[in-house]
Design a protein around this motif. Structure first.
Motif, mmCIF file in Angstrom:
data_model
loop_
_atom_site.group_PDB
_atom_site.id
_atom_site.type_symbol
_atom_site.label_atom_id
_atom_site.label_comp_id
_atom_site.label_asym_id
_atom_site.label_seq_id
_atom_site.Cartn_x
_atom_site.Cartn_y
_atom_site.Cartn_z
ATOM 1 N N MET A 289 0.804 -1.216 0.000
ATOM 2 C CA MET A 289 0.000 0.000 0.000
ATOM 3 C C MET A 289 0.842 1.273 0.000
ATOM 4 S SD MET A 289 -3.321 -0.578 -0.008
ATOM 5 C CE MET A 289 -3.967 0.943 0.699
ATOM 6 N N TYR A 290 1.908 1.272 0.782
ATOM 7 C CA TYR A 290 2.669 2.500 1.007
ATOM 8 C C TYR A 290 4.091 2.447 0.449
ATOM 9 C CZ TYR A 290 -1.173 3.152 4.317
ATOM 10 O OH TYR A 290 -2.413 3.258 4.892
ATOM 11 N N GLN B 136 -2.762 -8.990 -0.248
ATOM 12 C CA GLN B 136 -3.997 -8.243 0.033
ATOM 13 C C GLN B 136 -3.809 -6.747 -0.242
ATOM 14 O OE1 GLN B 136 -6.897 -9.787 2.872
ATOM 15 N NE2 GLN B 136 -5.170 -10.406 4.158
ATOM 16 N N GLY B 137 -2.638 -6.226 0.100
ATOM 17 C CA GLY B 137 -2.373 -4.815 -0.177
ATOM 18 C C GLY B 137 -2.357 -4.515 -1.660
ATOM 19 N N VAL C 290 10.930 -3.569 -3.521
ATOM 20 C CA VAL C 290 10.744 -3.337 -2.092
ATOM 21 C C VAL C 290 11.319 -4.512 -1.313
ATOM 22 C CG1 VAL C 290 9.066 -3.036 -0.231
ATOM 23 C CG2 VAL C 290 8.675 -1.957 -2.458
ATOM 24 N N LEU C 291 12.188 -4.205 -0.345
ATOM 25 C CA LEU C 291 12.744 -5.234 0.525
ATOM 26 C C LEU C 291 12.142 -5.080 1.910
ATOM 27 C CD1 LEU C 291 14.686 -7.547 1.092
ATOM 28 C CD2 LEU C 291 16.464 -5.851 1.566
ATOM 29 N N THR C 292 11.291 -6.025 2.270
ATOM 30 C CA THR C 292 10.623 -6.020 3.569
ATOM 31 C C THR C 292 11.239 -7.028 4.525
ATOM 32 O OG1 THR C 292 8.542 -5.330 2.547
ATOM 33 C CG2 THR C 292 8.395 -6.344 4.721
ATOM 34 N N SER C 293 11.710 -8.140 4.007
ATOM 35 C CA SER C 293 12.223 -9.222 4.850
ATOM 36 C C SER C 293 13.421 -8.784 5.679
ATOM 37 C CB SER C 293 12.635 -10.401 3.980
ATOM 38 O OG SER C 293 11.569 -10.839 3.178
ATOM 39 N N LEU D 59 10.222 -0.873 6.715
ATOM 40 C CA LEU D 59 10.094 -1.295 8.099
ATOM 41 C C LEU D 59 8.638 -1.174 8.524
ATOM 42 C CD1 LEU D 59 11.294 -2.069 10.879
ATOM 43 C CD2 LEU D 59 11.653 0.383 11.285
ATOM 44 N N TYR D 60 8.073 -2.278 9.025
ATOM 45 C CA TYR D 60 6.677 -2.284 9.491
ATOM 46 C C TYR D 60 5.726 -1.810 8.383
ATOM 47 C CZ TYR D 60 3.265 -2.194 13.393
ATOM 48 O OH TYR D 60 2.213 -2.453 14.244
ATOM 49 N N GLY D 61 6.084 -2.086 7.136
ATOM 50 C CA GLY D 61 5.212 -1.742 6.026
ATOM 51 C C GLY D 61 5.031 -0.252 5.806
#
Length: 373
Positions: free
Chosen positions: A180-181, A205-206, A285-288, A315-317
């Protein structure tokens, strides 16, 4: 008060979690005591046991995904009452530091100390075997009771099931917000999501909420590939090679608009195949979370720079907890967000090592420890 908790005494040794008696102090200034309904099992807790997140102190009480009911207020508490239902945010937001005031509450300065091994005031609330115990992320939800600062609490409506709401403290907003962001997906985009566990499934879902046209997921586990379609994936494949061929076909060779990496552990070799799949001007995007010692990342810097791509850490989406946790609850209430389906299996606290092993083996989207309310 006396209760039980799951502790790590030798971080980085894969010794597992020890469920034993603990004592929890009463809440101090701006703190509350909460009776939890549930705690999610997240890979970030396991990183402490494996050593991917090295901690120079012990013991630690794990758990950072929880929801429950406030039972006791400490001094100076405002905005909360006994009986309130709350989700515990794995990163606190104070509301007045620079990052909070510029709309980056996920980067709140208070959150910089969540792995320090103390409560925010530098002391311990939890004790075991005659010594202080550090709570993971200021929380320590691997216990049926927690004492936490109100900056880690987000009030939710009482009609939201607390065992489901527990997941909105970390994995749900981390994945959902990444799409989303952090990724800023546009209507009609082609999106690839690498890894569909408790974070990646919410990135799906996002992406769906953002209106992506094609949502391609990559996961080696057949069960997760099937479940990804329930959460909104249009295509689900086993590896990068299959995804690259599929994305090339659907984009006329241009590549994906966005690739989001949400695997259990981020290793350096995962980045370049993802950026090769990303179109010119696209976003990776790297979230892991990666092992702290991970430094070697084979990466085609020439192509990356010359094609104007963007590598975005998340970080934290990139969420704002006090805004987005109630928002996700409302989406769930309206049938526009799947929470129930995220929970593959529930466990008693005494089964925590089984739950962690099931997570490592890829058996669960999310395993959840439940407590008696």
């Amino acid at each position: 008060m006396k209760t039980i908790g799951a502790l790590i005494w030798e971080p980085g040794t894969r010794s597992g979690w020890s469920v034993e008696d603990i004592e929890i102090d009463p809440p101090k200034s701006r703190e509350v005591r909460i009776k939890l309904a549930a705690s999610g099992i997240c890979h970030s807790d396991d990183h402490v046991d494996t050593g991917d997140i090295p901690l120079p102190w012990a013991p630690i009480i794990g758990g950072h995904e929880g929801a429950g009911i406030i039972e006791e207020l400490g001094p100076d508490v405002t905005g909360f009452e006994v009986g309130d239902h709350v989700v515990l945010s794995f990163l606190p937001s104070c509301g007045h530091c620079k990052m909070c005031t510029i709309g980056r509450a996920n980067m709140c300065e208070m959150g910089a100390g969540v792995l320090a091994g103390f409560a925010p005031d530098g002391t311990h609330r939890v004790h075991a075997r005659g010594q202080g115990v550090g709570p993971f992320s200021y929380l320590g939800t691997f216990s049926p009771y927690v004492v936490v600062n109100i900056d880690s609490c987000v009030k939710i409506d009482k009609d939201i099931p607390l065992d489901k709401a527990a997941l909105i403290g970390c994995g749900v907003p981390t994945g959902w917000g990444s799409a989303m962001y952090a990724a800023d997906i546009a209507l009609g985009d082609t999106v690839v999501i690498v890894g569909t566990g408790g974070v990646g499934m919410n990135a799906v879902q996002g992406a769906r909420h953002r209106g992506a046209k094609n949502i391609v997921t990559i996961d080696p586990v057949p069960y997760k590939r099937e479940m990804a379609k329930i959460f909104g994936a249009t295509h689900s494949v086993e590896n990068y090679e299959q995804a690259a061929d599929l994305v090339s076909e659907m984009s006329n060779g241009q590549g994906a608009d966005v690739v989001i990496i949400t695997v259990d552990v981020a290793y350096g070799h995962l980045l370049n195949p993802a950026q090769e799949m990303t179109r010119r001007g696209g976003t990776l995007v790297l979230t892991s979370a990666a092992p702290v010692t991970q430094r070697d990342v084979p990466f085609d810097l020439f192509t990356f720079a010359m094609s104007g791509k963007r590598l975005q850490g998340s970080l934290y989406g990139t969420v704002t907890p006090r805004r987005d946790i109630p928002l996700i609850c409302d989406l769930y209430r309206r049938g526009e967000f799947k929470l129930d389906e995220l929970i593959t299996k529930t466990y008693e606290l005494e089964q925590i090592n089984e739950a962690v092993q099931d997570m490592r083996d890829g058996k669960n989207i999310r395993g959840v420890i439940t407590y008696d309310l």
